[in-house]
Scaffold this motif. Structure first.
Motif, PDB file in Angstrom:
ATOM      1  N   CYS A  88      15.830  -2.814  -1.338  1.00  0.00           N
ATOM      2  CA  CYS A  88      16.144  -1.420  -1.657  1.00  0.00           C
ATOM      3  C   CYS A  88      15.157  -0.908  -2.701  1.00  0.00           C
ATOM      4  CB  CYS A  88      17.554  -1.275  -2.245  1.00  0.00           C
ATOM      5  SG  CYS A  88      18.889  -1.913  -1.227  1.00  0.00           S
ATOM      6  N   ARG A  89      14.729   0.356  -2.551  1.00  0.00           N
ATOM      7  CA  ARG A  89      13.935   0.966  -3.612  1.00  0.00           C
ATOM      8  C   ARG A  89      14.918   1.570  -4.609  1.00  0.00           C
ATOM      9  NH1 ARG A  89       8.894   4.314  -1.828  1.00  0.00           N
ATOM     10  NH2 ARG A  89      10.478   5.609  -0.808  1.00  0.00           N
ATOM     11  N   LEU A  90      15.126   0.873  -5.708  1.00  0.00           N
ATOM     12  CA  LEU A  90      16.113   1.279  -6.701  1.00  0.00           C
ATOM     13  C   LEU A  90      15.588   2.398  -7.598  1.00  0.00           C
ATOM     14  CD1 LEU A  90      18.965   0.612  -7.783  1.00  0.00           C
ATOM     15  CD2 LEU A  90      17.884  -1.006  -9.362  1.00  0.00           C
ATOM     16  N   ILE A  91      14.299   2.398  -7.844  1.00  0.00           N
ATOM     17  CA  ILE A  91      13.670   3.433  -8.669  1.00  0.00           C
ATOM     18  C   ILE A  91      12.419   3.925  -7.939  1.00  0.00           C
ATOM     19  CG2 ILE A  91      12.556   3.951 -10.873  1.00  0.00           C
ATOM     20  CD1 ILE A  91      14.255   1.821 -12.162  1.00  0.00           C
ATOM     21  N   HIS A  92      12.249   5.244  -7.886  1.00  0.00           N
ATOM     22  CA  HIS A  92      11.072   5.823  -7.237  1.00  0.00           C
ATOM     23  C   HIS A  92      10.406   6.801  -8.196  1.00  0.00           C
ATOM     24  CE1 HIS A  92       8.323   7.119  -4.223  1.00  0.00           C
ATOM     25  NE2 HIS A  92       8.883   8.305  -4.001  1.00  0.00           N
ATOM     26  N   ARG A  93       9.152   6.495  -8.541  1.00  0.00           N
ATOM     27  CA  ARG A  93       8.379   7.329  -9.463  1.00  0.00           C
ATOM     28  C   ARG A  93       9.130   7.563 -10.781  1.00  0.00           C
ATOM     29  NH1 ARG A  93       6.351  12.041  -5.186  1.00  0.00           N
ATOM     30  NH2 ARG A  93       5.137  10.650  -3.833  1.00  0.00           N
ATOM     31  N   GLY A  94       9.795   6.511 -11.234  1.00  0.00           N
ATOM     32  CA  GLY A  94      10.478   6.571 -12.514  1.00  0.00           C
ATOM     33  C   GLY A  94      11.896   7.116 -12.471  1.00  0.00           C
ATOM     34  N   ARG A  95      12.399   7.500 -11.307  1.00  0.00           N
ATOM     35  CA  ARG A  95      13.746   8.056 -11.185  1.00  0.00           C
ATOM     36  C   ARG A  95      14.643   7.094 -10.401  1.00  0.00           C
ATOM     37  NH1 ARG A  95      14.345  13.421 -12.474  1.00  0.00           N
ATOM     38  NH2 ARG A  95      12.425  14.571 -12.914  1.00  0.00           N
ATOM     39  N   ASP A 125       0.803  -1.216   0.000  1.00  0.00           N
ATOM     40  CA  ASP A 125       0.000   0.000   0.000  1.00  0.00           C
ATOM     41  C   ASP A 125       0.839   1.270   0.000  1.00  0.00           C
ATOM     42  OD1 ASP A 125       0.970  -0.012   2.578  1.00  0.00           O
ATOM     43  OD2 ASP A 125      -0.978  -0.316   3.539  1.00  0.00           O
ATOM     44  N   GLY A 126       2.155   1.133   0.183  1.00  0.00           N
ATOM     45  CA  GLY A 126       3.044   2.286   0.105  1.00  0.00           C
ATOM     46  C   GLY A 126       3.807   2.377  -1.203  1.00  0.00           C
ATOM     47  N   MET A 127       3.663   1.376  -2.063  1.00  0.00           N
ATOM     48  CA  MET A 127       4.339   1.399  -3.363  1.00  0.00           C
ATOM     49  C   MET A 127       3.601   2.338  -4.319  1.00  0.00           C
ATOM     50  SD  MET A 127       5.248  -2.648  -3.923  1.00  0.00           S
ATOM     51  CE  MET A 127       6.479  -3.472  -2.918  1.00  0.00           C
ATOM     52  N   GLU A 128       4.360   2.871  -5.273  1.00  0.00           N
ATOM     53  CA  GLU A 128       3.773   3.808  -6.220  1.00  0.00           C
ATOM     54  C   GLU A 128       4.103   3.391  -7.645  1.00  0.00           C
ATOM     55  OE1 GLU A 128       4.045   8.051  -5.199  1.00  0.00           O
ATOM     56  OE2 GLU A 128       5.178   7.422  -3.424  1.00  0.00           O
ATOM     57  N   ASP A 129       3.304   3.887  -8.559  1.00  0.00           N
ATOM     58  CA  ASP A 129       3.545   3.629  -9.971  1.00  0.00           C
ATOM     59  C   ASP A 129       4.913   4.200 -10.359  1.00  0.00           C
ATOM     60  OD1 ASP A 129       2.930   2.644 -12.465  1.00  0.00           O
ATOM     61  OD2 ASP A 129       1.890   4.454 -13.114  1.00  0.00           O
ATOM     62  N   GLY A 130       5.722   3.407 -11.064  1.00  0.00           N
ATOM     63  CA  GLY A 130       7.065   3.844 -11.434  1.00  0.00           C
ATOM     64  C   GLY A 130       8.138   3.427 -10.462  1.00  0.00           C
ATOM     65  N   ASP A 131       7.776   2.709  -9.389  1.00  0.00           N
ATOM     66  CA  ASP A 131       8.768   2.202  -8.427  1.00  0.00           C
ATOM     67  C   ASP A 131       9.350   0.875  -8.908  1.00  0.00           C
ATOM     68  OD1 ASP A 131       8.184   4.353  -6.836  1.00  0.00           O
ATOM     69  OD2 ASP A 131       7.264   3.196  -5.208  1.00  0.00           O
ATOM     70  N   ALA A 132      10.528   0.546  -8.385  1.00  0.00           N
ATOM     71  CA  ALA A 132      11.129  -0.774  -8.590  1.00  0.00           C
ATOM     72  C   ALA A 132      12.049  -1.053  -7.412  1.00  0.00           C
ATOM     73  CB  ALA A 132      11.902  -0.849  -9.895  1.00  0.00           C
ATOM     74  N   TYR A 133      12.051  -2.299  -6.946  1.00  0.00           N
ATOM     75  CA  TYR A 133      12.792  -2.681  -5.754  1.00  0.00           C
ATOM     76  C   TYR A 133      13.752  -3.821  -6.100  1.00  0.00           C
ATOM     77  CZ  TYR A 133       8.950  -0.037  -3.762  1.00  0.00           C
ATOM     78  OH  TYR A 133       8.057   0.953  -3.488  1.00  0.00           O
ATOM     79  N   CYS A 134      14.967  -3.781  -5.512  1.00  0.00           N
ATOM     80  CA  CYS A 134      15.950  -4.839  -5.779  1.00  0.00           C
ATOM     81  C   CYS A 134      16.357  -5.515  -4.474  1.00  0.00           C
ATOM     82  CB  CYS A 134      17.165  -4.289  -6.519  1.00  0.00           C
ATOM     83  SG  CYS A 134      18.127  -3.063  -5.600  1.00  0.00           S
ATOM     84  N   PHE A 135      16.903  -6.727  -4.624  1.00  0.00           N
ATOM     85  CA  PHE A 135      17.170  -7.559  -3.441  1.00  0.00           C
ATOM     86  C   PHE A 135      17.995  -8.772  -3.861  1.00  0.00           C
ATOM     87  CE2 PHE A 135      15.764 -11.342  -1.041  1.00  0.00           C
ATOM     88  CZ  PHE A 135      16.143 -10.979   0.248  1.00  0.00           C
ATOM     89  N   ASN A 136      18.952  -9.213  -3.006  1.00  0.00           N
ATOM     90  CA  ASN A 136      19.691 -10.447  -3.321  1.00  0.00           C
ATOM     91  C   ASN A 136      20.194 -11.202  -2.094  1.00  0.00           C
ATOM     92  OD1 ASN A 136      21.932  -8.989  -2.409  1.00  0.00           O
ATOM     93  ND2 ASN A 136      23.249  -9.597  -4.117  1.00  0.00           N
ATOM     94  N   ASP A 137      19.811 -10.817  -0.891  1.00  0.00           N
ATOM     95  CA  ASP A 137      20.388 -11.394   0.318  1.00  0.00           C
ATOM     96  C   ASP A 137      19.995 -12.866   0.480  1.00  0.00           C
ATOM     97  OD1 ASP A 137      21.312 -12.036   2.821  1.00  0.00           O
ATOM     98  OD2 ASP A 137      20.474 -10.272   3.822  1.00  0.00           O
ATOM     99  N   PRO A 138      20.959 -13.795   0.375  1.00  0.00           N
ATOM    100  CA  PRO A 138      20.624 -15.224   0.497  1.00  0.00           C
ATOM    101  C   PRO A 138      20.048 -15.593   1.866  1.00  0.00           C
ATOM    102  CG  PRO A 138      22.798 -14.933  -0.479  1.00  0.00           C
ATOM    103  CD  PRO A 138      22.374 -13.592   0.034  1.00  0.00           C
ATOM    104  N   TYR A 139      20.426 -14.864   2.884  1.00  0.00           N
ATOM    105  CA  TYR A 139      19.958 -15.198   4.232  1.00  0.00           C
ATOM    106  C   TYR A 139      18.592 -14.614   4.557  1.00  0.00           C
ATOM    107  CZ  TYR A 139      24.343 -17.408   5.399  1.00  0.00           C
ATOM    108  OH  TYR A 139      25.409 -18.271   5.430  1.00  0.00           O
ATOM    109  N   GLU A 140      18.039 -13.850   3.635  1.00  0.00           N
ATOM    110  CA  GLU A 140      16.728 -13.247   3.856  1.00  0.00           C
ATOM    111  C   GLU A 140      15.686 -13.719   2.851  1.00  0.00           C
ATOM    112  OE1 GLU A 140      15.857 -11.201   6.295  1.00  0.00           O
ATOM    113  OE2 GLU A 140      17.820 -10.994   7.231  1.00  0.00           O
ATOM    114  N   GLY A 141      16.067 -14.685   1.987  1.00  0.00           N
ATOM    115  CA  GLY A 141      15.107 -15.185   1.006  1.00  0.00           C
ATOM    116  C   GLY A 141      15.648 -15.304  -0.398  1.00  0.00           C
TER     117      GLY A 141
END
Length: 595
Positions: free
Chosen positions: A157-164, A84-100
């Protein structure tokens, strides 16, 4: 039942296929857009669509090793960034093996699908980056002893926010890797694939309406659960276990490591329990807990069959227990970049547990896979990384031979063409052929592997060699012989020749050659029951030697290569009398242990 009848069956099937096609289109977009060979040629990536709560809607028919991986990655991202806090144009990245996650090079991207200001679904992509930092080019050191040596770990991490782009996060990533241009290209490919899923899902919403679509998705999950439970109920209730072994941990090369799986079937529920597995290892052969989970999901799908959709519902009957502190669920900061071979052994133990109760639905052990990284620097100082993802022979099936040299089990990558390899990297391929006598003999023969010879053209190339089944063999069933073990041999220009162990990091110089002979699958059934004409055809195709045809299959061939019927009948009678009755299901000698 009343609720089921309220759904139009045609619309239900159309939407099921539409969700799966969206995922497959995302996968195609990822591969066609990627920069790195490991993705665009090897296909080492996966995609899926999730609902806003992290429930799986559809997964592409791509890499089974990613089954359940994106599930846990998405769940972890949602902890820090609720939908419910995500917005159009966002993108999130992640790679931690110990967290999933899986291992550090596998970076997940999550793209929210927003409809009228509300996040209604998530488009998720995971792809193997050619380098993500650490002590070696390619980020896959087989001799690492802690995760800090393996590369850059990204929490959600939020790598992109609202397209930026988030320049701070992106700057940290690019400053810690050796191939920033390739990484940016692959990041953009992941985002492009995620956007394909976003657009196609929104098109479906516009056509059917959000409430209707979400209701049908819930029904598809419920139906998948019912179908999955019906398949599990076909298996007799009971407790079934099996043990298999890793060659070593990458540090102590002479010590095998045990993986144990116990499968419990109770009605329509199935539990996979890895209690009894060895404690976590000093080297990189550990696997994050996501690995055995994906292994069990894959094994379950093999039991379900293709009619059961791959969504959240089909996993509801499954429970996976992996004790903490074992090599399948290590404590931080254990190393774990060589996870793939470990997961493949976990698959063998899960299959092995069930082979005594449903052998007609399972196959003998496949040869697994091997990852060999060739890395160095070009004259201009730029880094190059090539990861050869060797497949092996598939285990023979109850009614068919195994397939020659094919990615199976949880791996499903593609072969990199020799032309693409030689064009982009300082290496020459001198031979690429099927391995004779590689497949385990049987009434149905195990698939054979290949032999591939590399010559190094660069002054210095670093090899990160990660494999397994160099010490053990892929086991056969019901009298079927084990497949051949893996072998890697290096011949240097000064004449030195040495055998490479399954896990080793070393350097090669200009003119040095490396020959990789990959494993074959185990056989199924007594080799003396194989059709003589099939043996003769294998000899003509050089998959089986004349010596093995005579000594193992008992088939006598004429000088013209045809079957001598009378001599074959006599030869087989003598071999059967000498061997005695076959009263075992599985030959533990393949694993170097007593029956």
């Amino acid at each position: 039942m009343t609720r089921t009848k309220s759904f139009d069956p045609i619309t239900l099937e159309v939407l099921r296929n539409r969700m799966e096609i969206i995922a497959d289109e995302m996968q195609a977009a990822m591969i066609r857009s990627a920069f790195s060979n490991i993705i665009k040629e090897g296909g080492d990536c996966g995609v899926a669509i999730f609902d806003a709560k992290g429930g799986l809607i559809a997964h592409a028919n791509a890499l089974p090793a990613n089954l359940g991986i994106l599930n846990s990655s998405v769940a972890r991202v949602l902890e820090d960034y609720p939908a419910d806090g995500m917005e159009d144009g966002d993108a999130y990245c992640f790679n931690d093996p110990y967290e999933g996650g899986t291992h550090i090079p596998d970076v997940a991207m999550i793209v929210p699908i927003v409809w009228e200001g509300r996040t209604i679904a998530l488009s998720a992509v995971i792809a193997h980056q050619q380098d993500f930092g650490g002590m070696t080019l390619g980020s896959l050191p087989p001799d690492s002893t802690e995760i800090f040596q393996e590369g850059l770990v990204l929490p959600p991490c939020r790598l992109i926010h609202r397209g930026r782009w988030n320049k701070e996060v992106l700057g940290i990533i690019l400053k810690n890797i050796r191939m920033p241009d390739h990484t940016m290209g692959d990041f953009r490919a992941e985002l492009a694939a995620g956007d394909v899923g976003r657009r196609r899902f929104l098109e479906t919403v516009a056509e059917y309406g959000i409430d209707t679509l979400l209701a049908y998705i819930d029904e598809l999950n419920d139906r998948a659960e019912r179908q999955a439970r019906a398949k599990i109920e076909e298996i007799p209730d009971g407790v079934y276990d099996f043990v298999d072994y890793l060659d070593n941990d990458g540090i102590d090369l002479d010590v095998k490591r045990k993986i144990q799986c116990t499968v419990t079937v109770a009605g329509s529920n199935m539990t996979f329990d890895f209690s009894g597995t060895d404690p976590q290892l000093r080297g990189a052969s550990n696997s994050a807990v996501s690995g055995p989970i994906s292994c069990c999901y894959y094994v379950a799908h093999c039991i379900y069959g293709e009619d059961v959709p791959n969504n959240e519902g089909c996993y509801r009957p499954l429970t996976v227990h992996v004790p903490k502190g074992t090599l399948l669920n290590p404590e931080h900061p254990a190393a774990l970049n060589s996870r793939t071979m470990t997961v493949l052994r976990a698959v063998d133990t899960a299959f092995g547990s069930l082979m005594r109760v449903i052998p007609q639905r399972l196959r003998a052990s496949s040869g697994g896979m091997e990852g060999v990284t060739l890395a160095g620097r070009r004259p201009d100082g730029s880094a190059y990384v090539y990861l050869e993802l060797f497949a092996a022979g598939m285990g023979a099936r109850p009614t068919k031979d195994g397939i020659e040299y094919i990615e199976c089990d949880t791996t499903n990558m593609l072969n990199t063409p020799v032309e693409a390899l030689e064009l982009d990297y300082p290496v020459r391929i001198h031979q690429l052929l099927l391995r004779q006598d590689g497949g385990g003999a049987g009434r149905f023969r195990g698939g054979t592997g290949i032999v591939k010879e590399f010559e190094i053209l660069d002054e210095t190339t670093e090899i990160s060699h990660r494999g397994d089944r160099f010490v053990t063999q892929p086991w056969g069933l019901f009298g079927g012989r084990p497949g051949a073990s893996w072998e890697t041999t290096v011949t240097r220009t000064d004449g030195e020749v040495f055998k490479v162990p399954s896990r080793k990091r070393f350097k090669l110089g200009k003119g040095d050659r490396m020959v990789c002979a990959v494993a074959g699958g185990g056989g199924y059934g007594d080799p003396l029951d194989r059709e003589p004409e099939a043996v003769a055809a294998d000899v003509r195709d050089r998959k089986v030697s004349p010596t093995q045809a005579d000594e193992v299959y008992g088939v006598v061939l004429t000088k013209a290569g045809t079957v001598d019927g009378a001599a074959t009948e006599s030869r087989r009678a003598a071999l059967k009398a000498a061997a005695g009755p076959i009263d075992w299901t599985f030959d533990r000698g393949a694993l170097g242990t007593e029956a």
